[in-house]
Design a protein around this motif. Structure first.
Motif, PDB file in Angstrom:
ATOM      1  N   GLN A   1       2.186  11.167  -0.353  1.00 17.49           N
ATOM      2  CA  GLN A   1       1.980  10.016   0.539  1.00 17.49           C
ATOM      3  C   GLN A   1       1.018  10.368   1.683  1.00 17.49           C
ATOM      4  O   GLN A   1       1.378  10.298   2.863  1.00 17.49           O
ATOM      5  CB  GLN A   1       3.320   9.539   1.096  1.00 17.49           C
TER       6      GLN A   1
ATOM      7  N   ALA B   1      -3.414   3.516  -2.919  1.00 18.59           N
ATOM      8  CA  ALA B   1      -2.845   2.692  -1.859  1.00 18.59           C
ATOM      9  C   ALA B   1      -3.795   1.564  -1.477  1.00 18.59           C
ATOM     10  O   ALA B   1      -3.371   0.423  -1.232  1.00 18.59           O
ATOM     11  CB  ALA B   1      -2.517   3.555  -0.637  1.00 18.59           C
TER      12      ALA B   1
ATOM     13  N   ALA C   1       0.833  -1.205   0.000  1.00 16.51           N
ATOM     14  CA  ALA C   1       0.000   0.000   0.000  1.00 16.51           C
ATOM     15  C   ALA C   1       0.866   1.252   0.000  1.00 16.51           C
ATOM     16  O   ALA C   1       0.599   2.213  -0.735  1.00 16.51           O
ATOM     17  CB  ALA C   1      -0.921  -0.011   1.219  1.00 16.51           C
ATOM     18  N   HIS C   2       1.917   1.239   0.800  1.00 20.70           N
ATOM     19  CA  HIS C   2       2.783   2.412   0.932  1.00 20.70           C
ATOM     20  C   HIS C   2       3.613   2.661  -0.325  1.00 20.70           C
ATOM     21  O   HIS C   2       4.152   3.749  -0.524  1.00 20.70           O
ATOM     22  CB  HIS C   2       3.703   2.220   2.145  1.00 20.70           C
TER      23      HIS C   2
END
Length: 233
Positions: free
Chosen positions: A68, A152, A58-59
């Motif tokens: 982010q 994400a 996801a990151h």
């Protein structure tokens, strides 16, 4: 990049090209067999190393301006999941009343959440202030932080499918209920409540299609050429 590969130049670039056929096939398989799981969760907890891989996937999602903006709240306690289920149930009754006659009966027959059954929930949020007030790429569309966070979610979902983990996206709740339950600041947007757990079986096609709620649209009717409404070639 392996230890034998070197960047193409001093800018940190590496060779690019298609994946080997088996790897390409695996990626498309994950995409086309991903399902929104509602009731098939097993109670077994997810190992910590597996959960870490999913969160790292996801990151690794793309984000506009590399902002982010995502955060992940992990929820395992049964008491907390019970309180979340109660908030969902109230909202679900409100939602059911919006449909009429046969559609309402079909809606009530669907199991639309796995909050109590899945051993883990992950609430994904988007922080619009993560990269400061002026963000490269968000100057003219303030929603780009949320769009990035959804990337994400999709990354996590596809990685979970590859790991044999089911994911269900719960969206029927009042924002203020979840915000109060989890102590989420007002400036932070709640993007997704995800239920995660192992599954033994998945529907061969989207559950809502199989149960007659709605069918997949014809892709050719959604592809335009050069201008809106102009049929694609």
């Amino acid at each position: 990049m392996s230890e034998h590969e070197t960047p193409c130049n001093g800018a940190g670039l590496a060779p690019a090209g298609p994946f080997p056929e088996a790897e390409r096939t695996a990626i498309y398989h994950a995409i086309h067999t991903r399902r929104d799981v509602r009731d098939q969760f097993l109670p077994d907890p997810l190992p910590e190393d597996l959960l870490r891989r999913l969160l790292e996937a996801a990151h690794a999602a793309p984000s506009v301006g590399f902002m982010q903006p995502w955060s992940f709240i992990l929820i395992r306690e049964a008491a907390m999941r019970q309180r979340a289920w109660e908030a969902f149930s109230r909202a679900n009754e409100e939602a059911a009343s919006l449909f009429a006659d046969e559609k309402q009966a079909l809606y009530r027959s669907l199991k639309l959440e796995g909050i109590r059954k899945a051993p883990l929930s992950i609430v994904v949020t988007s922080d619009p202030d993560r990269a400061g007030p002026v963000v490269l790429g968000r100057t003219h569309n303030p929603r780009m932080d949320v769009y990035s966070t959804v990337c994400a979610v999709q990354n996590l979902w596809l990685a979970a499918r590859a790991e044999g983990v089911g994911v269900g996206w719960v969206s029927i709740f009042r924002d203020e209920d979840v915000r109060a339950l989890l102590g989420i600041p007002e400036r932070v947007e709640i993007v997704a409540w995800l239920c995660l757990g192992y599954v033994e079986e998945l529907y061969q096609a989207p559950e809502l299609a199989l149960k007659g709620w709605r069918q997949r649209l014809d892709l050719d009717e959604l592809v335009f050429c050069e201008r809106w409404g102009e049929p694609g070639r």
